[in-house]
Scaffold this motif. Structure first.
Motif, short mmCIF file in Angstrom:
data_model
loop_
_atom_site.label_atom_id
_atom_site.label_comp_id
_atom_site.label_asym_id
_atom_site.label_seq_id
_atom_site.Cartn_x
_atom_site.Cartn_y
_atom_site.Cartn_z
N ARG B 174 0.84 -1.21 0.00
CA ARG B 174 0.00 0.00 0.00
C ARG B 174 0.86 1.25 0.00
N ARG B 178 0.72 3.95 -2.91
CA ARG B 178 0.22 5.29 -2.57
C ARG B 178 1.27 6.35 -2.86
N GLU B 208 -5.06 -2.92 -3.21
CA GLU B 208 -5.89 -2.12 -2.31
C GLU B 208 -5.67 -0.63 -2.54
N ALA B 209 -4.41 -0.26 -2.69
CA ALA B 209 -4.12 1.16 -2.88
C ALA B 209 -4.71 1.66 -4.19
N GLU B 212 -8.49 1.99 -3.69
CA GLU B 212 -8.81 3.11 -2.81
C GLU B 212 -8.68 4.42 -3.57
N ALA B 213 -7.86 4.43 -4.63
CA ALA B 213 -7.71 5.65 -5.44
C ALA B 213 -8.57 5.57 -6.70
N ARG B 214 -9.41 4.52 -6.73
CA ARG B 214 -10.29 4.32 -7.90
C ARG B 214 -9.50 4.20 -9.20
#
Lengths: 338, 338
Positions: B174, B178, B208-209, B212-214
């Motif tokens: 992540r 990110r 996941e990252a 989470e940032a679409r």
DNA sequence: CTGAAAGCGCTAACAC
DNA sequence: GTGTTAGCGCTTTCAG
């Protein structure tokens, strides 16, 4: 997992089950020839059935041999010593020996206590890349007094009565310097290592190669370093010189890599304006900002040969002459000296 | 140095000289409290005078403890494992233990035989960065059957009943991803590792990252590699893609370094056109063509904590719950993601 | 506080 | 071929 649910099987257990003596079982385990074929078969079967595993501690005490050899290195993080360790292990494992590896942290005192411990553990032999001061003899005398065979690696101690296996440092110094000369360098600086035999040998080779080419360089062309950070600093001082060197030979790859960093940072081009050489062929040399020309020391080979000599000494009945083995280095030319 | 010129001093020798029992001397050596002050003084003096060194093999046999712990790693040349080894040694040495290090060469079979040998040598505990296939249980069951405490490191095996200490792989995945997103990357590729928990965790964190940032990325943005050479190849395939990734997250530093080599070789600029991240903070990361941004795994800390837990388990009377410890990673931003 | 007895699990050397 | 006798050097247990 607190206590063994079931206590380990011993020779005695096998013997009882089979109504034979402990000795017979012991002989089968050790593959002695003098056991009847039928008996051996039954014993072997039982051993497998009960999953017997010999207790090496007991065996070592009784036989007065542990089949363990100690390896002492100054720094486990250096892949050089990791490779040596692999070479050692690969050589001795098939012969039934194990290695225990110790890290002396480049400290003579720590090393001494590591060796004491290994001796107390009754190792059958020792392989040491020693961090003792160059002319010390104390540690080696103690090992000799105990009668435990040992082989020195990487660093030489002429006063020690032991075989030595290492790279040919003088030859590496000559090769590196000659290579720079061939590539057109006329002002070759050297970042020398700590005052141990590898550094001293490479320095000597460097000087010989210069002399042989009738090259003179100012004293200021000789710097010292032991890792990438100090190599960086050393190179910064060299860059400030006038005339500036057009070649830098670093005593090992980290020092040379640090030097390259300083050179590039100063906006000086490699190899056009300054060529750089290292020693060691660490595996990342090819990935550096400019792939680094270097000299391979044959680390695994050092490990293998040293281990071979040690086992030979352990096995030999009589004392053997203390041989010195120098591994032949290999030049690896990359971008930094193109 | 063939035979010991002088046979080693034993407890018995000291006892005879002093006209005390072997037991008394033994107690002094082991610092038992129940010895008279005067007696202790005399014994200590004699021990020093005769230069007595305890025989650990005999001691181990009698006490049924060797004070040796085994460390099994997949590759000694990786400085990651070298650092772990140092952390382990630093923790256990002061407590009187020694480590014996084995290299399984990333091979489950070799690892099994190494472990068998360590067990036969009666190690008090085991630390394993295991090369077993992910869902295997055989080796662990055998260790458990022997009742020898062990701690797993670096690679998780949920089926094993043992504590685990390692880096927080998902978190590292992540963090890395990110970081690339924050630096403006929109098309982030991942060079994943072998199908072991570290690689899987980092891959999961990467996904996941992204989620989470679409961010959506094509399947072709997922490559695999295990070292610099395969990282190089993987990056070459990524470079051929359209649209080309503008960020590459390599599962470890060698893979990322190899990727950088391919990128630069293709004439693509780092970090302007493609940013690159690794994991591991190997010590040369700063020396690469472009200094590599990476995530530090805290290798020494893994070694220290794993060793601490192991010693705790060995010392503990009762069974303890099998803890899982994840070391907190640290981001190190360098030139490659500027 | 000190020590005698009884091994730890295995092997060397020599009898049978 | 097989088994017996003696330990290896130290620690445990428990009696003095």
């Amino acid at each position: 997992m607190p206590q063994p649910p079931t206590p380990p099987v011993r020779l005695k257990d096998i013997a009882r089950e089979l109504n034979v003596s402990v000795m017979t079982v012991s002989k089968v385990v050790r593959e002695c020839a003098d056991v009847g074929a039928e008996t051996r078969r039954k014993v072997l079967a039982k051993i497998k059935e009960m999953n017997y595993q010999p207790n090496w501690v007991a065996r070592s005490l009784a036989a007065r041999r542990t089949f363990i050899i100690g390896l002492v290195v100054p720094d486990l993080i250096h892949s050089f010593f990791g490779e040596i360790a692999k070479g050692v292990a690969a050589t001795i494992r098939p012969l039934g020996y194990d290695v225990v590896i110790c890290d002396s942290e480049e400290n003579g005192g720590v090393e001494t206590s590591e060796v004491e411990r290994l001796l107390a553990r009754q190792v059958d032999g020792l392989l040491i890349a020693s961090a003792q001061p160059p002319s010390s003899t104390d540690l080696f005398e103690r090992i000799e007094a105990r009668g435990v065979p040992y082989v020195l690696i990487d660093r030489r101690f002429p006063l020690a009565q032991a075989p030595y296996v290492g790279a040919d440092d003088e030859e590496m110094g000559r090769m590196a310097t000659r290579h720079l000369i061939e590539r057109g360098c006329r002002r070759i600086a050297h970042i020398a290592g700590p005052p141990l035999t590898p550094g001293a040998g490479r320095l000597k080779g460097y000087r010989e190669a210069l002399a042989e080419a009738r090259m003179q360089v100012p004293d200021s062309y000789l710097e010292h370093a032991h890792d990438d950070a100090s190599g960086y600093e050393a190179a910064r001082r060299l860059l400030a010189l006038d005339p500036r060197p057009d070649g830098i030979f670093g005593y090992n790859d980290p020092a040379a890599s640090g030097a390259m960093k300083a050179v590039l940072e100063a906006g000086v081009r490699i190899p056009e304006e300054i060529k750089v050489m290292g020693v060691g062929n660490v595996h990342y040399s090819d990935l550096l900002r400019v792939p680094l020309s270097t000299i391979d020391q044959g680390a695994a080979s050092i490990g293998r040969q040293a281990a071979g000599i040690l086992i030979g000494t352990i096995t030999a009945k009589r004392k053997r002459p203390a041989r010195t083995i120098l591994i032949k280095p290999t030049l690896i030319a990359r971008e930094s000296t193109r």
